[in-house]
Design a protein around this motif. Structure first.
Motif, PDB file in Angstrom:
ATOM      1  N   TYR A  81       0.848  -1.195   0.000  1.00 55.15           N
ATOM      2  CA  TYR A  81       0.000   0.000   0.000  1.00 55.15           C
ATOM      3  C   TYR A  81       0.886   1.248   0.000  1.00 55.15           C
ATOM      4  CZ  TYR A  81       1.045   0.951   4.945  1.00 55.15           C
ATOM      5  OH  TYR A  81       1.685   1.252   6.111  1.00 55.15           O
ATOM      6  N   GLY A  82       0.291   2.387  -0.373  1.00 51.85           N
ATOM      7  CA  GLY A  82       0.970   3.674  -0.297  1.00 51.85           C
ATOM      8  C   GLY A  82       1.928   3.967  -1.425  1.00 51.85           C
ATOM      9  N   VAL A  83       1.834   3.271  -2.553  1.00 49.83           N
ATOM     10  CA  VAL A  83       2.768   3.501  -3.656  1.00 49.83           C
ATOM     11  C   VAL A  83       2.551   4.888  -4.265  1.00 49.83           C
ATOM     12  CG1 VAL A  83       3.551   2.683  -5.914  1.00 49.83           C
ATOM     13  CG2 VAL A  83       2.957   1.038  -4.122  1.00 49.83           C
ATOM     14  N   ASP A  84       1.300   5.303  -4.420  1.00 53.70           N
ATOM     15  CA  ASP A  84       1.018   6.599  -5.037  1.00 53.70           C
ATOM     16  C   ASP A  84       1.585   7.751  -4.218  1.00 53.70           C
ATOM     17  OD1 ASP A  84      -0.285   5.358  -7.084  1.00 53.70           O
ATOM     18  OD2 ASP A  84      -2.286   5.601  -6.230  1.00 53.70           O
ATOM     19  N   ALA A  85       1.530   7.629  -2.903  1.00 58.32           N
ATOM     20  CA  ALA A  85       2.020   8.705  -2.034  1.00 58.32           C
ATOM     21  C   ALA A  85       3.526   8.669  -1.857  1.00 58.32           C
ATOM     22  CB  ALA A  85       1.330   8.631  -0.668  1.00 58.32           C
ATOM     23  N   GLY A  86       4.174   7.596  -2.307  1.00 56.64           N
ATOM     24  CA  GLY A  86       5.615   7.473  -2.142  1.00 56.64           C
ATOM     25  C   GLY A  86       6.030   6.921  -0.799  1.00 56.64           C
ATOM     26  N   GLU A  87       5.077   6.771   0.135  1.00 53.77           N
ATOM     27  CA  GLU A  87       5.359   6.206   1.459  1.00 53.77           C
ATOM     28  C   GLU A  87       4.849   4.767   1.492  1.00 53.77           C
ATOM     29  OE1 GLU A  87       7.047   7.758   3.750  1.00 53.77           O
ATOM     30  OE2 GLU A  87       7.175   9.661   2.677  1.00 53.77           O
ATOM     31  N   TYR A  88       5.378   3.954   0.610  1.00 53.20           N
ATOM     32  CA  TYR A  88       4.854   2.600   0.469  1.00 53.20           C
ATOM     33  C   TYR A  88       5.417   1.674   1.549  1.00 53.20           C
ATOM     34  CZ  TYR A  88       9.342   2.034  -1.901  1.00 53.20           C
ATOM     35  OH  TYR A  88      10.682   2.033  -2.200  1.00 53.20           O
ATOM     36  N   SER A  89       4.611   0.662   1.854  1.00 50.34           N
ATOM     37  CA  SER A  89       5.014  -0.347   2.826  1.00 50.34           C
ATOM     38  C   SER A  89       4.101  -1.553   2.634  1.00 50.34           C
ATOM     39  CB  SER A  89       4.923   0.207   4.254  1.00 50.34           C
ATOM     40  OG  SER A  89       5.404  -0.739   5.177  1.00 50.34           O
ATOM     41  N   SER A  90       4.230  -2.530   3.513  1.00 52.26           N
ATOM     42  CA  SER A  90       3.370  -3.709   3.487  1.00 52.26           C
ATOM     43  C   SER A  90       2.659  -3.827   4.823  1.00 52.26           C
ATOM     44  CB  SER A  90       4.191  -4.976   3.216  1.00 52.26           C
ATOM     45  OG  SER A  90       4.776  -4.930   1.935  1.00 52.26           O
ATOM     46  N   THR A  91       1.420  -4.267   4.771  1.00 52.02           N
ATOM     47  CA  THR A  91       0.634  -4.427   5.989  1.00 52.02           C
ATOM     48  C   THR A  91      -0.097  -5.758   5.938  1.00 52.02           C
ATOM     49  OG1 THR A  91      -1.106  -3.441   7.349  1.00 52.02           O
ATOM     50  CG2 THR A  91      -1.357  -3.240   4.975  1.00 52.02           C
ATOM     51  N   ALA A  92      -0.252  -6.387   7.089  1.00 51.09           N
ATOM     52  CA  ALA A  92      -0.984  -7.645   7.179  1.00 51.09           C
ATOM     53  C   ALA A  92      -2.481  -7.362   7.237  1.00 51.09           C
ATOM     54  CB  ALA A  92      -0.545  -8.430   8.411  1.00 51.09           C
ATOM     55  N   ILE A  93      -3.256  -8.074   6.423  1.00 48.96           N
ATOM     56  CA  ILE A  93      -4.710  -7.950   6.400  1.00 48.96           C
ATOM     57  C   ILE A  93      -5.299  -9.349   6.542  1.00 48.96           C
ATOM     58  CG2 ILE A  93      -6.734  -7.242   5.066  1.00 48.96           C
ATOM     59  CD1 ILE A  93      -5.039  -5.180   3.678  1.00 48.96           C
ATOM     60  N   THR A  94      -6.289  -9.470   7.408  1.00 43.35           N
ATOM     61  CA  THR A  94      -6.941 -10.752   7.644  1.00 43.35           C
ATOM     62  C   THR A  94      -8.350 -10.724   7.061  1.00 43.35           C
ATOM     63  OG1 THR A  94      -5.688 -11.225   9.646  1.00 43.35           O
ATOM     64  CG2 THR A  94      -7.781 -12.352   9.402  1.00 43.35           C
ATOM     65  N   PHE A  95      -8.694 -11.791   6.355  1.00 42.03           N
ATOM     66  CA  PHE A  95     -10.044 -11.984   5.812  1.00 42.03           C
ATOM     67  C   PHE A  95     -10.669 -13.162   6.562  1.00 42.03           C
ATOM     68  CE2 PHE A  95      -7.411 -10.103   2.609  1.00 42.03           C
ATOM     69  CZ  PHE A  95      -8.210  -9.181   1.959  1.00 42.03           C
ATOM     70  N   VAL A  96     -11.792 -12.901   7.209  1.00 43.89           N
ATOM     71  CA  VAL A  96     -12.527 -13.952   7.917  1.00 43.89           C
ATOM     72  C   VAL A  96     -13.812 -14.201   7.135  1.00 43.89           C
ATOM     73  CG1 VAL A  96     -13.531 -14.699  10.094  1.00 43.89           C
ATOM     74  CG2 VAL A  96     -11.571 -13.143  10.102  1.00 43.89           C
ATOM     75  N   LEU A  97     -13.883 -15.378   6.496  1.00 39.88           N
ATOM     76  CA  LEU A  97     -15.006 -15.698   5.626  1.00 39.88           C
ATOM     77  C   LEU A  97     -15.931 -16.690   6.320  1.00 39.88           C
ATOM     78  CD1 LEU A  97     -16.370 -15.510   2.821  1.00 39.88           C
ATOM     79  CD2 LEU A  97     -14.934 -17.446   2.115  1.00 39.88           C
ATOM     80  N   THR A  98     -17.185 -16.264   6.513  1.00 40.22           N
ATOM     81  CA  THR A  98     -18.219 -17.159   7.031  1.00 40.22           C
ATOM     82  C   THR A  98     -19.237 -17.403   5.928  1.00 40.22           C
ATOM     83  OG1 THR A  98     -19.676 -15.401   7.859  1.00 40.22           O
ATOM     84  CG2 THR A  98     -17.868 -16.126   9.302  1.00 40.22           C
ATOM     85  N   GLY A  99     -20.261 -18.157   6.244  1.00 44.96           N
ATOM     86  CA  GLY A  99     -21.261 -18.444   5.222  1.00 44.96           C
ATOM     87  C   GLY A  99     -22.073 -17.237   4.819  1.00 44.96           C
ATOM     88  N   THR A 100     -22.164 -16.235   5.700  1.00 42.18           N
ATOM     89  CA  THR A 100     -23.012 -15.073   5.422  1.00 42.18           C
ATOM     90  C   THR A 100     -22.267 -13.751   5.408  1.00 42.18           C
ATOM     91  OG1 THR A 100     -23.539 -14.887   7.789  1.00 42.18           O
ATOM     92  CG2 THR A 100     -25.035 -16.205   6.413  1.00 42.18           C
ATOM     93  N   SER A 101     -21.055 -13.710   5.972  1.00 42.30           N
ATOM     94  CA  SER A 101     -20.356 -12.431   6.109  1.00 42.30           C
ATOM     95  C   SER A 101     -18.877 -12.590   5.814  1.00 42.30           C
ATOM     96  CB  SER A 101     -20.528 -11.858   7.527  1.00 42.30           C
ATOM     97  OG  SER A 101     -21.882 -11.666   7.848  1.00 42.30           O
ATOM     98  N   LEU A 102     -18.293 -11.471   5.369  1.00 42.02           N
ATOM     99  CA  LEU A 102     -16.843 -11.357   5.243  1.00 42.02           C
ATOM    100  C   LEU A 102     -16.389 -10.264   6.193  1.00 42.02           C
ATOM    101  CD1 LEU A 102     -14.082 -11.871   3.799  1.00 42.02           C
ATOM    102  CD2 LEU A 102     -14.707 -10.000   2.258  1.00 42.02           C
ATOM    103  N   VAL A 103     -15.430 -10.607   7.049  1.00 39.13           N
ATOM    104  CA  VAL A 103     -14.857  -9.631   7.978  1.00 39.13           C
ATOM    105  C   VAL A 103     -13.407  -9.394   7.577  1.00 39.13           C
ATOM    106  CG1 VAL A 103     -14.319  -9.099  10.385  1.00 39.13           C
ATOM    107  CG2 VAL A 103     -16.349 -10.471   9.827  1.00 39.13           C
ATOM    108  N   THR A 104     -13.048  -8.141   7.349  1.00 36.81           N
ATOM    109  CA  THR A 104     -11.654  -7.783   7.049  1.00 36.81           C
ATOM    110  C   THR A 104     -11.104  -6.977   8.219  1.00 36.81           C
ATOM    111  OG1 THR A 104     -12.420  -5.826   5.825  1.00 36.81           O
ATOM    112  CG2 THR A 104     -11.935  -7.804   4.551  1.00 36.81           C
TER     113      THR A 104
END
Length: 347
Positions: A100-123
């Motif tokens: 993330y952050g490539v456009d601003a020049g302050e790019y880095s990497s961040t951990a993102i978690t996706f929790v997938l259930t039968g009815t909902s997605l939680v990020t």
């Protein structure tokens, strides 16, 4: 911040909520809207729940409404595959690092978690990659296609991330091409040394940034590939039949981008070697100039040393023309080596 995405009567409804001390500083109407977004019924109706820098109270609200455990930030940093990709009951927990952050020049990497259930997605995330903002704008325009199901939201979000990474790799590739052309054009042309040095320095910085961005993009793509492989193995219970073909398309796109990122890395390494070669050639030329100058000054230095000795009895010590003749001998002894070097093609 907690944001819920719900489809009601064919329209996308987005609610932003917060809990406890955050809502205390909001107006009464905003407090009511924020509290409504965090109600258990609202959370259970949402097809996508996005947690950005969540507070413990927000995590607790989601956990209570959906009966699942939201991973903490420390747990998201775990690098073991078993800690990043696993199933608990009917929920899939998927974690990867995203650029993330490539456009601003302050790019880095961040951990993102996706929790997938039968009815909902939680990020769960602690930064905002541009793909999330772009997908949110698209989802509000096309809720019927993008927010039809929780697994569809996740796969379409992955699709947006892949498209974004393709744009990033295309841009850094173009930056690398421009930098290399500018460098080699300056190396061929008769450019002033200061300007040429500045261009070489700028090229080295550009190549370093390209290498860093492509490495982080490759890390994101490899994380996505692991997630898609895991989801593909669980697709019989986690992904609806109409969305299963999208997994195959994403896997092909991710693999093609991984190959493209490897090509960019190899090209950046080649250009880095080439630029360092140009710098070495210029440094060798400078060293050669100093070497020739030192060799050319050795005979005059020898003559000056001889005639500078303070012995009482020396030939030609009181000769009237001794001083100009000594100077002439020094000049001739300096010119002869230079003439010889030029004749040999060393200059």
């Amino acid at each position: 911040m907690l944001t819920t995405w719900t489809v009601e009567d064919g329209r996308c409804r987005v609610r932003e909520g917060a809990v406890s001390d955050i809502t205390a500083v909001l107006p009464a109407e905003a407090q009511a809207a924020a509290a409504a977004a965090c109600e258990p019924d609202a959370l259970r109706r949402a097809v996508w729940i996005d947690l950005l820098n969540p507070t413990p109270a927000e995590e607790k609200a989601v956990q209570s409404a959906l009966s699942l455990e939201v991973p903490t930030r420390e747990e998201m940093q775990e690098i073991e595959s078993s800690s990043r990709l696993y199933r608990e009951g009917d929920a899939l927990f998927l974690t990867a690092n995203f650029l993330y952050g490539v456009d601003a020049g302050e790019y880095s990497s961040t951990a993102i978690t996706f929790v997938l259930t039968g009815t909902s997605l939680v990020t769960v995330r602690y930064a905002t990659p541009k793909a999330f903002s772009a997908f949110g704008a698209r989802a509000q325009r096309q809720p019927g296609n993008l927010l039809a199901s929780a697994d569809g939201v996740m796969l379409h979000l992955f699709e947006q991330i892949v498209d974004r990474l393709a744009d990033v790799l295309e841009r850094v590739g173009a930056d690398m091409d421009r930098a290399s052309q500018r460098t080699f054009r300056a190396a061929r042309a008769n450019v002033k040394a200061n300007r040429r040095d500045d261009q070489l320095k700028e090229t080295l910085i550009t190549l370093g940034q390209v290498g860093d961005v492509t490495t982080r993009a490759s890390e994101t793509l490899l994380g996505l590939n692991r997630i898609l492989t895991f989801v593909g193995a669980e697709k019989a219970t986690a992904v609806r039949k109409e969305n299963q073909n999208l997994i195959k398309t994403l896997v092909r796109d991710v693999r093609s981008l991984v190959e493209h990122a490897n090509v960019l890395n190899n090209k950046a390494q080649f250009l880095l070697d080439a630029v360092l070669g140009v710098i070495n050639v210029e440094q060798n030329a400078i060293i050669k100039t100093f070497t020739v100058a030192s060799v050319a000054l050795m005979p005059p230095t020898l003559l000056a040393s001889i005639y500078g000795m303070n012995f009482e009895y020396m030939p030609d010590l009181k000769w009237q023309y001794g001083y100009p003749v000594a100077l002439l001998m020094m000049i001739v002894s300096a010119i002869l080596p230079i003439w010889y070097f030029r004749r040999k093609g060393w200059l």
